[in-house]
Every structure is written in C-alpha cells, then in structure tokens.
Motif scaffolding. Sequence first.
Motif, PDB file in Angstrom:
ATOM      1  N   UNK A   1       0.825  -1.221   0.000  1.00 17.51           N
ATOM      2  CA  UNK A   1       0.000   0.000   0.000  1.00 17.51           C
ATOM      3  C   UNK A   1       0.856   1.267   0.000  1.00 17.51           C
ATOM      4  N   UNK A   2       2.166   1.098   0.030  1.00 20.83           N
ATOM      5  CA  UNK A   2       3.031   2.271   0.010  1.00 20.83           C
ATOM      6  C   UNK A   2       3.224   2.802  -1.403  1.00 20.83           C
ATOM      7  N   UNK A   3       2.646   2.102  -2.382  1.00 22.92           N
ATOM      8  CA  UNK A   3       2.878   2.484  -3.776  1.00 22.92           C
ATOM      9  C   UNK A   3       2.311   3.869  -4.103  1.00 22.92           C
ATOM     10  N   UNK A   4       2.993   4.549  -5.042  1.00 21.51           N
ATOM     11  CA  UNK A   4       2.482   5.829  -5.558  1.00 21.51           C
ATOM     12  C   UNK A   4       1.984   5.675  -6.978  1.00 21.51           C
TER      13      UNK A   4
ATOM     14  N   UNK B   1      -7.803   1.454  -4.530  1.00 23.18           N
ATOM     15  CA  UNK B   1      -8.935   0.954  -3.759  1.00 23.18           C
ATOM     16  C   UNK B   1      -9.013  -0.565  -3.821  1.00 23.18           C
ATOM     17  N   UNK B   2      -8.771  -1.136  -5.004  1.00 20.46           N
ATOM     18  CA  UNK B   2      -8.831  -2.591  -5.177  1.00 20.46           C
ATOM     19  C   UNK B   2      -7.797  -3.270  -4.280  1.00 20.46           C
ATOM     20  N   UNK B   3      -6.614  -2.667  -4.267  1.00 17.00           N
ATOM     21  CA  UNK B   3      -5.527  -3.211  -3.440  1.00 17.00           C
ATOM     22  C   UNK B   3      -5.875  -3.071  -1.963  1.00 17.00           C
ATOM     23  N   UNK B   4      -6.387  -1.907  -1.624  1.00 17.80           N
ATOM     24  CA  UNK B   4      -6.750  -1.615  -0.248  1.00 17.80           C
ATOM     25  C   UNK B   4      -7.772  -2.604   0.273  1.00 17.80           C
ATOM     26  N   UNK B   5      -8.755  -2.920  -0.532  1.00 17.51           N
ATOM     27  CA  UNK B   5      -9.810  -3.827  -0.091  1.00 17.51           C
ATOM     28  C   UNK B   5      -9.273  -5.207   0.249  1.00 17.51           C
ATOM     29  N   UNK B   6      -8.300  -5.643  -0.534  1.00 13.60           N
ATOM     30  CA  UNK B   6      -7.707  -6.947  -0.217  1.00 13.60           C
ATOM     31  C   UNK B   6      -6.977  -6.901   1.119  1.00 13.60           C
ATOM     32  N   UNK B   7      -6.248  -5.801   1.289  1.00 10.93           N
ATOM     33  CA  UNK B   7      -5.508  -5.656   2.549  1.00 10.93           C
ATOM     34  C   UNK B   7      -6.505  -5.611   3.716  1.00 10.93           C
ATOM     35  N   UNK B   8      -7.558  -4.898   3.507  1.00 12.36           N
ATOM     36  CA  UNK B   8      -8.602  -4.775   4.534  1.00 12.36           C
ATOM     37  C   UNK B   8      -9.096  -6.151   4.984  1.00 12.36           C
TER      38      UNK B   8
ATOM     39  N   UNK C   1     -10.149  12.005 -10.441  1.00 15.84           N
ATOM     40  CA  UNK C   1      -9.675  11.103  -9.396  1.00 15.84           C
ATOM     41  C   UNK C   1     -10.183  11.553  -8.036  1.00 15.84           C
ATOM     42  N   UNK C   2     -10.168  12.864  -7.854  1.00 12.70           N
ATOM     43  CA  UNK C   2     -10.677  13.386  -6.579  1.00 12.70           C
ATOM     44  C   UNK C   2     -12.133  13.021  -6.379  1.00 12.70           C
ATOM     45  N   UNK C   3     -12.860  13.121  -7.472  1.00 12.45           N
ATOM     46  CA  UNK C   3     -14.277  12.785  -7.407  1.00 12.45           C
ATOM     47  C   UNK C   3     -14.482  11.368  -6.924  1.00 12.45           C
ATOM     48  N   UNK C   4     -13.606  10.464  -7.365  1.00 10.63           N
ATOM     49  CA  UNK C   4     -13.752   9.067  -6.971  1.00 10.63           C
ATOM     50  C   UNK C   4     -13.551   8.883  -5.477  1.00 10.63           C
ATOM     51  N   UNK C   5     -12.842   9.830  -4.863  1.00 14.96           N
ATOM     52  CA  UNK C   5     -12.513   9.648  -3.454  1.00 14.96           C
ATOM     53  C   UNK C   5     -13.443  10.409  -2.518  1.00 14.96           C
ATOM     54  N   UNK C   6     -14.371  11.116  -3.079  1.00 14.70           N
ATOM     55  CA  UNK C   6     -15.088  12.057  -2.222  1.00 14.70           C
ATOM     56  C   UNK C   6     -15.894  11.382  -1.113  1.00 14.70           C
ATOM     57  N   UNK C   7     -16.390  10.177  -1.405  1.00  9.96           N
ATOM     58  CA  UNK C   7     -17.207   9.526  -0.382  1.00  9.96           C
ATOM     59  C   UNK C   7     -16.407   9.151   0.849  1.00  9.96           C
ATOM     60  N   UNK C   8     -15.095   8.996   0.675  1.00  5.07           N
ATOM     61  CA  UNK C   8     -14.262   8.695   1.840  1.00  5.07           C
ATOM     62  C   UNK C   8     -14.340   9.848   2.831  1.00  5.07           C
ATOM     63  N   UNK C   9     -14.296  11.052   2.281  1.00  5.23           N
ATOM     64  CA  UNK C   9     -14.365  12.239   3.141  1.00  5.23           C
ATOM     65  C   UNK C   9     -15.773  12.409   3.696  1.00  5.23           C
ATOM     66  N   UNK C  10     -16.744  12.234   2.817  1.00  5.09           N
ATOM     67  CA  UNK C  10     -18.134  12.447   3.203  1.00  5.09           C
ATOM     68  C   UNK C  10     -18.614  11.487   4.266  1.00  5.09           C
ATOM     69  N   UNK C  11     -18.007  10.292   4.276  1.00  3.20           N
ATOM     70  CA  UNK C  11     -18.429   9.278   5.240  1.00  3.20           C
ATOM     71  C   UNK C  11     -18.394   9.803   6.666  1.00  3.20           C
ATOM     72  N   UNK C  12     -17.411  10.650   6.938  1.00  2.00           N
ATOM     73  CA  UNK C  12     -17.280  11.192   8.295  1.00  2.00           C
ATOM     74  C   UNK C  12     -18.522  11.965   8.708  1.00  2.00           C
ATOM     75  N   UNK C  13     -19.076  12.686   7.739  1.00  3.06           N
ATOM     76  CA  UNK C  13     -20.286  13.451   8.039  1.00  3.06           C
ATOM     77  C   UNK C  13     -21.456  12.505   8.312  1.00  3.06           C
TER      78      UNK C  13
END
Lengths: 148, 789
Positions: free
Chosen positions: B49-52, B60-67, B207-219
């Motif tokens: 997950x340290x990849x850039x 996200x696909x990689x993250x889910x496996x790690x999760x 790309x930002x749009x794809x991530x927005x729900x991560x931020x919104x989840x907090x709300x």
Amino acid sequence: MQEVHDYFKSLCPDLHVTRGEYDEDSRYPENKTLTIGQFKLGICHGHQVIPWGDLDSLAMLQRQLDVDILVTGHTHQFKAYKHEGGVVINPGSATGAYSSFTYDVNPSFVLMDIDGLRVVVYVYELIDGEVKVDKIDFKKTATTRSAH
Amino acid sequence: MADVVEDEEKWLAAGVAGLQQNAFYMHRALDSNNLRDALKYSAQMLSELRTSKLSPHKYYALYMRAFDELRKLEMFFKEEARRGCSIIDLYELVQHAGNILPRLYLLCTVGSVYIKSKEAPAKDVLKDLVEMCRGIQHPVRGLFLRSYLAQVSRDKLPDIGSEYEGDADTVMDAVEFVLQNFTEMNKLWVRMQHQGPAREKEKREKERSELRDLVGKNLHVLGQIEGVDLEMYKDVVLPRVLEQVVNCKDELAQYYLMDCIIQVFPDEYHLQTLDVLLGACPQLQPTVDIKTVLSRLMERLSNYAASSIDALPEFLQVEAFSKLNNAIGKVIEAQVDMPVLGVITLYSSLLTFTLHVHPDRLDYADQVLGACVKKLSGKEKLEDSKATKQIVSLLSAPLEKYNDIVIALKLSNYPCIMEYLDSETNKVMATVIIQSIMKNKTRISAADKVEALFELIKGLIKDLDGTVHDEVDEDDFKEEQNSVARLIQMLYNDDVEEMFKIICTVRKHILTGGPKRLPFTIPPLVFSSLKLVRQLQGQDENPFGEEESTTPKKIFQLLNQTVETLSNVPAPELALRLYLQCAEAANDCDLEPVAYEFFTQAYILYEEEISDSRAQVTAIHLIIGTLQRMHVFGVENRDTLTHKATGYSAKLLKKPDQCRAVYVCSHLFWVDDQENIKDGERVLLCLKRALRIANAAQQMANAARGSTGSVTLFVEILNKYLYFFEKGNPQITVAAVQSLIELITTEMQSDSSTPDPAADAFLASTLRYIEFQKQKGGAIGEKYDSIKV
C-alpha cells in the motif's frame, strides 16, 4: 375536426362519418349506408332534409336509401321514431351543443345493440348532472320484399 | 493514455500478487501462533500500500484486499488478548514495524482490539490514533489510511448508550475524534488538487471525485451519533464543519460537502441553523455551483413541509422564507456572471418551497416572481432553451398547486415574466394555462379576470411582434386555435350584465387575431352570445331597466358586426351559417327587422361570394331550411325572401340540384303549425316546376348519353306529392298522384331508361308506404284508398 375524429377512432376503429353543415372536410359524404347483421342502416346528418326534424320527410329519405334504420341529427334533440318502414333515430348532441330547435339541450348519445332481427336502442342522457339510461326495443319483421 | 492504463494494470497485478504472497505466509504464521512472523509478514503485506503508482480506483482494489486480510489479523489479536497476552504490549510491539504506513495500519488494527478490551478509555485510544495518522501526508495513502481508521472505529465510538460510554462528555470526545479525522481527510483531499502538472487538472479532478465519499463518510458518521442532538449540532458540529468547508477554499470540496451536510443531517436541524448554513454560502468560492446546493436545500425543506404539517409552524417561527429569499438575493448579487438559467432555477426552487410551506401567502409567491422579473429586466427576450423551459416550470408551479388560474392571475408579476418569453414559449405557456383550466374545469366568471387571462395567453390570440405565421405547423395551429375556442366556451356568468361584459372582452381580443384565427374563434363567441340572448329571454322584462342594460337587440347588433369581420378572412360559407343562426334566434325574440337584416346579409353572401356549385347547394338548403322555420316575418318580407330563395334554387347549375331545391321550396308555402302559411297552389306550382326540371334533365341525358337516366327525381317528387296529399292540400288530387305513379312506372319500363336498382327500390318502398297507409284505416286509409298501385 381532426382531434375529434381521432378520438372517435380510438373508441372504435370502425368509424363512419357523414357531413354536418359546419364540416369543412369534403371527404365526408352527404349520406352513407351500411349493413350490420340483418339490418341496413342509413346515416345522414339531416340538414339536407327539409323541413328539419320532420319525421315524414326523414321517412322519405329512409325509403330512398332503402334502409331499416335511419340515423340522423342536426336538431340536437333525441328522438326515436318507429313506423312501418323502419326506425328513425336521432341521438341528440353528445356535448349538449347549442341548437335552434330547443332551449334545453341535454347531452345524449345512443348505443344500438343489433342481434339477429332485434335491435335494442340504449339512450344515455345527462340530465342535471345525472346520467339517465333508457331502452327501446325494435324487432324487424321479416317482410318479403319484391325481388328486382 | 492506453499505455498508462496497461502499466497500471500491471502494477496492480504485481501489488496484488505481492500482497497475496505475504498474506499466505502471514496465515501460516497465525496458524502456528507465531506472533513475530505474523507481524513481519503482515507488515510486508501492507507495504504494497506504500505504492504511488496507482490511481485511486486501482489503489482501492488493493486496499480492499488488505482490509480483508487485516480482519483476520484482528481476530487473531483478539484471541491473543483473550488468552492473556497484554494488549498494551501488542500496541507497543507493532510500532516497531519498519515503515510508517504498515505501522499505522497495524496500530489501528490493534487499537480496535484495545478499545474493545476496555483496558483504556476509548477516547484516549482514538485520540492517539487520529493524531498518529498525521504521519502520512501523501493524499491518496493518507485518505485510505484514515478511512480505515474510520471504518474500524465506527462501532466503538463513545456514544450515548454505547458500551464505550465513559464518564460525562464522552459524546464530545466521539464528535471531536470524527471531526478531527474529517478535517485532516479534507485537507489531504484538497491537496490532491495542487499536485502534478496543470495540464492534468481534469484527470486529477476526476480522481478526486472518486474519493469524495471517503471524506463524506465522516459526516454520515456524525449524523448517526445518537448524542449529537440539535444543540450539539448547532454549537459544535456545524460550525466546525463549515469552518473547514469555507477555509479549504476548494471548489470541488465545497460543493460536495455543502451538499453532504444538507443530505445527511435532519431537516429540523437545517431549519434551526438556517442562518449559519446560508451565511456560509457567500463565503464559498465564486465558482461553486451554489445554486444547485441551495435548490437542493429548498427541495428538501419543501418535501419536509409537504410530508409533515406539524412542522409548518416551525417554518414560520424561523422565518425560513425571508432567510432563503435574502440568501438567494445575496448569492445572485455576489455571482455577477451567473447565467439566467441559474437565477431562474433558484427562484423556481424558492417558489416551489413557498407554495408548499406558505400556500396561503400569495404575496410571498408574488415576491419571488417579482425578484425574478427584476433580474430579467434590462435583458432581451430569452433565447436559452433551458432557461425558457425553467421559466415554464416556474410559471406552471402555481397552476399545479392551486389548480385555479384565477389565483395565479392574482400574482401581479406573473404576466411580467411572460413578457420575457420568446413567442414560441409564450404559446407553450399559454397552452399550459388553457390545459390547466380545462383539466380543473375552472369557471372564470368575471370580465376583468377574462381580460387578464387573455392578456396572458396573447401568444395564441394574435401574432406577437416579429413572428411570421408561415413558420407554424398547420396541424399545431389548428390545435392551438381549437383550444382557444374551447376556452371561450368555458367563460360564463349567470349574471347577464357580467356575461355581456365577458363577451365584449373576448371579442375585443379575438378580433386582433387576424384572418387565420377568426374562423376558429368567432363561432364559439357567436354561440356564447346566442346563449346569452336566450338567458335574457328567460328573464322577465324589466320595464325600469336602465338605458345601459343589455338587451337581445344590443347583442344582435354586436353579432352582426362580429360576423361581418369574417369577410376579411374571407369565410363566406361560415358567415352565411352564422347569419342564419342569428336569424333564427332573432325569430325567437320576435325581432322582425333584425331577423330580416340577418337574412339579407346571408343572401348577399350567397349571391356575391359563394360560387362553388356544391357550396351553393348546401347553402341554399340551409337558407330554405331556416326560412321555413321563420314565423316572425310579415307577408311582404316573407314573400320577398321566399321569392329570392326559389329563384336561387332554379338557377343552380346542375339540373338534379335545381329540381331538388325547387321541390324543397314547396315547404316554404306550407308550414304545419302556422295556419296562414298553407298555400296549396304555390305548393303545387313548386312541385310541377320540379317535375318540369326533372323532365328536362331526362331529355338532356337522352341527348347527351343516349339514355334517359334515372327516374329517382320523379320518385322523390312523388314522395313530396304524397306528403302534401296527406297534409290535406286540396290541390294535390288523387288523380295527380295516380298519374305521376303511372308516369314513373312507364319510364322505368321504357327501353331507353337506364336500369337503376336504387330507384327501383325507392319506388318499391314508396308503394309499400302507400299500402301501409291504406291499411291504417280511418281518415288516412280513406284518403289512400283511391290510389291504385
């Protein structure tokens, strides 16, 4: 009027129209005959038959068209008249439109149920907001006509 | 571009492979209770997950496996703790992982178990974790890490009633935790906007749009914390969230988060914090689509009002309408370049809101429309089709709400807005209005309302400036005008004076319609007027009536002038019919001169304007039919008109038409219910003349075609003989009838006659009729007795 024509067609694709005095569409004939079951029917708006609404004159048209049932209009008054030669039916005005013949135009229309030698005429009238239905029976006597 | 995608696929595959391999070893270590190795391999696994190199979508696909793998690890930790292993030690141990990212993932995982063990207050662990995560400042990695933290902590927040609730104020701690995570995540998210070269801006935004729900989840989490009541929302949550939203100065974030706030938190909260929420709007970046945000807010509040009547007083109490109105005004002022569509959308939403929340306050609705007009003024007619559609929607809203055009007419700014529509849309709106009236069967019974209505729908009534009629589709035009005609029929008032005013108002407007419209609009007006005449007849004559009051005579004068305008079309056939209708009505009112005048006009049209032979035939029959029913004429007038009518009949082009018209004229001399019109001689004259014409027709046919043609005309005349014979016309003798029958029979049998089955059948049925009459007996039977068939 095209809209009204289309509306009627949506009720029943088998539509027969004859010309009224305000119809500009010259496609519509002055009168028409058709056979349904054992009955020959004639249709004519009636402004062509003078005196207007006169049953004897309408009976003459009926003889001329050689039909058992003559359907006519123009007066916006419902009438069903039986004589030895057949039946004359004026269903009145379906919309209750203005008529110089009567001051009280109740919207009305007619359904005819033709079955063998019998026709039952159902007349529906809208009187004071209520629908009233009446029924008239006609039987055709199987008179022999001289062959021509 | 395709290369990059291909490469990404390769890197992802490599990442997944690496992850899976280490996971395998991790599992082996777990199975053999080898904590050291488990930690070693899990750290290696997490290193992927340290990849850039991956886009957020692939990361996200990689993250889910790690999760998924970390869940198993967590379960192992839980077992260890149960078996007596010190969780604190474990917490300490995982911090020895070499790289910071795996270290923090492991820490969060252990932290989850730590909180569950209750060996330390939840708030302390959470605080520690949320601060430690600061170590990752790379946007994508940081966002996913914090998202992981949010996920594992979700069910462990010290909320009211939760098992992790410690001493008082712990809800505050939960809120504080989430707010901090949110704030940091937003900062990371915004930072993404400024990474990389300018030319890749669009890609970054995607790309930002794809991530927005991560931020919104907090709300969302904040919205679901039980302990967050209205007070806490008002005092803590909203101000802090808005602070971050405003200060981040990022268009994407601001738009998304404002919308999130509106959708996530309850409507009652919004009502009570309307000032604060709306106050943030002007502080946002000018490029933020604030109108959509506001529209959605108003939509939510409208639905809230619609679904719960108990909430309505609250709306009034917080003065929601004026706050929203002001806010919108400020936004429009601030965003000088806002396109017209935006302005109208905003006011459209506000209007819907007003109609739901304050249906009785027409002044509010009018205010909204007024603000719209103000914004539109100074501009030209709209050309933007989206904007015009929005205006139609704006104007349709009051119609749909009140189902009564009369109420919409009370909105003084309503017609003003219509001025800004192009003529096409004006017509569309006018049609919407008429349809609303039809659907709701709205009775419009005041002349001033009719005036206002016709002003509104003027797009259908006349050609507005600059429009060319040729552009309109014929069928559409007919439909439009027919709907106007129907509308005219619906205007009615029992009071005759008011009704007359209505008729005059309508007349004034439709006369501006031009020749193409008059044939549609004049007839309904005429018939409405004739109905009014009847109404007047029904009323008792008022001998003390004022000079000004409406009389049938006045109406007939107006009718005369009205029908006259059809000459500009020209529409002589229609005008003739209308004149005859008016004549009959005048007849019923015993107004002889008026009736005579109408007949005169009709005759003039016949003589001068109707030249088509078929049209003439129909017209003459209408004239005769009408004249036959007149009882108001004195002898002189009647004679003049009758004489003319018979003259026209004899001059029709085709002989059969002549014949028929002439024999029909016989009825002019014999009217059953009028004793003084029973002129047997003139009747016979007509019939004899008809016979002569029929003869002439036969001879012509013979000369032209070699055969004498059909005897139908003779049979028709025979029938007329019988008619008058029965009525008792002394001039029609048995002999006359008899000889006519013989004439016909001879003709039919003659060699030169064309066989005509229809004529044969007609004669047969006529003879049958004679038989029937004989059988009747009595007076009739006697009469017919002498006729031999």
